[in-house]
Design a protein around this motif. Sequence first.
Motif, PDB file in Angstrom:
ATOM      1  N   GLY A   1       0.801  -1.217   0.000  1.00 49.57           N
ATOM      2  CA  GLY A   1       0.000   0.000   0.000  1.00 49.57           C
ATOM      3  C   GLY A   1       0.832   1.266   0.000  1.00 49.57           C
ATOM      4  O   GLY A   1       0.287   2.369  -0.020  1.00 49.57           O
ATOM      5  N   LEU A   2       2.150   1.129   0.008  1.00 49.41           N
ATOM      6  CA  LEU A   2       3.061   2.277   0.011  1.00 49.41           C
ATOM      7  C   LEU A   2       3.711   2.424  -1.360  1.00 49.41           C
ATOM      8  O   LEU A   2       3.719   1.482  -2.153  1.00 49.41           O
ATOM      9  CB  LEU A   2       4.140   2.075   1.074  1.00 49.41           C
ATOM     10  N   PRO A   3       4.304   3.583  -1.640  1.00 51.15           N
ATOM     11  CA  PRO A   3       5.003   3.754  -2.917  1.00 51.15           C
ATOM     12  C   PRO A   3       6.119   2.726  -3.069  1.00 51.15           C
ATOM     13  O   PRO A   3       6.687   2.247  -2.087  1.00 51.15           O
ATOM     14  CB  PRO A   3       5.587   5.168  -2.819  1.00 51.15           C
ATOM     15  N   GLU A   4       6.414   2.384  -4.317  1.00 54.10           N
ATOM     16  CA  GLU A   4       7.476   1.417  -4.588  1.00 54.10           C
ATOM     17  C   GLU A   4       8.834   1.897  -4.095  1.00 54.10           C
ATOM     18  O   GLU A   4       9.627   1.125  -3.609  1.00 54.10           O
ATOM     19  CB  GLU A   4       7.558   1.117  -6.090  1.00 54.10           C
ATOM     20  N   ASP A   5       9.113   3.186  -4.245  1.00 51.13           N
ATOM     21  CA  ASP A   5      10.416   3.721  -3.879  1.00 51.13           C
ATOM     22  C   ASP A   5      10.440   4.017  -2.389  1.00 51.13           C
ATOM     23  O   ASP A   5       9.972   5.050  -1.930  1.00 51.13           O
ATOM     24  CB  ASP A   5      10.719   4.990  -4.676  1.00 51.13           C
ATOM     25  N   LEU A   6      10.955   3.079  -1.627  1.00 52.74           N
ATOM     26  CA  LEU A   6      11.058   3.245  -0.177  1.00 52.74           C
ATOM     27  C   LEU A   6      12.513   3.306   0.266  1.00 52.74           C
ATOM     28  O   LEU A   6      12.840   2.986   1.399  1.00 52.74           O
ATOM     29  CB  LEU A   6      10.331   2.108   0.541  1.00 52.74           C
ATOM     30  N   ALA A   7      13.395   3.729  -0.622  1.00 52.88           N
ATOM     31  CA  ALA A   7      14.810   3.791  -0.299  1.00 52.88           C
ATOM     32  C   ALA A   7      15.102   4.759   0.837  1.00 52.88           C
ATOM     33  O   ALA A   7      16.138   4.680   1.477  1.00 52.88           O
ATOM     34  CB  ALA A   7      15.617   4.182  -1.534  1.00 52.88           C
ATOM     35  N   ASP A   8      14.162   5.679   1.115  1.00 57.18           N
ATOM     36  CA  ASP A   8      14.348   6.629   2.209  1.00 57.18           C
ATOM     37  C   ASP A   8      13.506   6.267   3.427  1.00 57.18           C
ATOM     38  O   ASP A   8      13.292   7.088   4.303  1.00 57.18           O
ATOM     39  CB  ASP A   8      14.026   8.053   1.749  1.00 57.18           C
ATOM     40  N   ALA A   9      13.040   5.009   3.486  1.00 65.65           N
ATOM     41  CA  ALA A   9      12.139   4.604   4.578  1.00 65.65           C
ATOM     42  C   ALA A   9      12.879   3.880   5.689  1.00 65.65           C
ATOM     43  O   ALA A   9      13.729   3.023   5.451  1.00 65.65           O
ATOM     44  CB  ALA A   9      11.020   3.720   4.044  1.00 65.65           C
ATOM     45  N   ASP A  10      12.518   4.251   6.914  1.00 68.73           N
ATOM     46  CA  ASP A  10      12.969   3.557   8.114  1.00 68.73           C
ATOM     47  C   ASP A  10      11.759   2.825   8.666  1.00 68.73           C
ATOM     48  O   ASP A  10      10.761   3.443   9.032  1.00 68.73           O
ATOM     49  CB  ASP A  10      13.482   4.556   9.147  1.00 68.73           C
ATOM     50  N   VAL A  11      11.817   1.490   8.694  1.00 70.90           N
ATOM     51  CA  VAL A  11      10.708   0.661   9.153  1.00 70.90           C
ATOM     52  C   VAL A  11      10.987   0.261  10.592  1.00 70.90           C
ATOM     53  O   VAL A  11      12.000  -0.378  10.883  1.00 70.90           O
ATOM     54  CB  VAL A  11      10.539  -0.584   8.262  1.00 70.90           C
ATOM     55  N   VAL A  12      10.088   0.662  11.493  1.00 73.79           N
ATOM     56  CA  VAL A  12      10.254   0.403  12.921  1.00 73.79           C
ATOM     57  C   VAL A  12       9.114  -0.492  13.390  1.00 73.79           C
ATOM     58  O   VAL A  12       7.955  -0.073  13.424  1.00 73.79           O
ATOM     59  CB  VAL A  12      10.252   1.730  13.723  1.00 73.79           C
ATOM     60  N   VAL A  13       9.425  -1.729  13.738  1.00 76.08           N
ATOM     61  CA  VAL A  13       8.422  -2.680  14.219  1.00 76.08           C
ATOM     62  C   VAL A  13       8.268  -2.465  15.718  1.00 76.08           C
ATOM     63  O   VAL A  13       9.215  -2.641  16.488  1.00 76.08           O
ATOM     64  CB  VAL A  13       8.818  -4.127  13.896  1.00 76.08           C
ATOM     65  N   THR A  14       7.047  -2.073  16.116  1.00 78.61           N
ATOM     66  CA  THR A  14       6.818  -1.650  17.496  1.00 78.61           C
ATOM     67  C   THR A  14       6.183  -2.719  18.381  1.00 78.61           C
ATOM     68  O   THR A  14       5.817  -2.425  19.513  1.00 78.61           O
ATOM     69  CB  THR A  14       5.938  -0.386  17.520  1.00 78.61           C
ATOM     70  N   ASP A  15       6.048  -3.942  17.879  1.00 82.47           N
ATOM     71  CA  ASP A  15       5.509  -5.036  18.687  1.00 82.47           C
ATOM     72  C   ASP A  15       6.069  -6.329  18.121  1.00 82.47           C
ATOM     73  O   ASP A  15       5.756  -6.700  16.993  1.00 82.47           O
ATOM     74  CB  ASP A  15       3.976  -5.034  18.632  1.00 82.47           C
TER      75      ASP A  15
END
Length: 167
Positions: free
Chosen positions: A63-77
């Motif tokens: 559901g997010l844009p394809e270009d996530l090279a600037d994304a920080d994914v933080v799993v909170t659980d």
Amino acid sequence: MTDPACGVAHGAPGEAPPGRVLVAVFDSPVAEVLLRWAPELGFRTVLLDPDPARDAGVRTLAGLPEDLADADVVVTDHHRAELGEVLRDALARRVRWVGVMGNPRHEGPHVAALAALGVPPEEVARVHRPIGLDIGSRAPAEIALSTLAGLLADRNGRSGGAAHGPR
């Protein structure tokens, strides 16, 4: 010449930070604080929670844009059943950074969850755990503060440690 950081501390507009996206995974107390504070630090924010019973921004990384090279994914659980699938999908998208909350004294449940899904060990090794700076965080706001401070240090090319001793 004056120190630009001094001017910013007194209200002068600072240089805009490079665009970064913070993807908070799973609706949780830590995610709530991250989503509230991160925009103040120059992050665009997204809440991802695959549970249809939760009022999340997006259900999957698709559901997010394809270009996530600037994304920080933080799993909170790290106790959610969907942990492995979310991490597998994040690693497949080649996001910039992936981290999971957890106690560093124990192997995280993400390791077994990813192995069960056939994710190679070198990909599992890309998952940071614990997340944030080591400030002894316990409460959700403390964990969010530690996480954001670590991401800021990384964004600014710093280690996140104390630069000097007492003066």
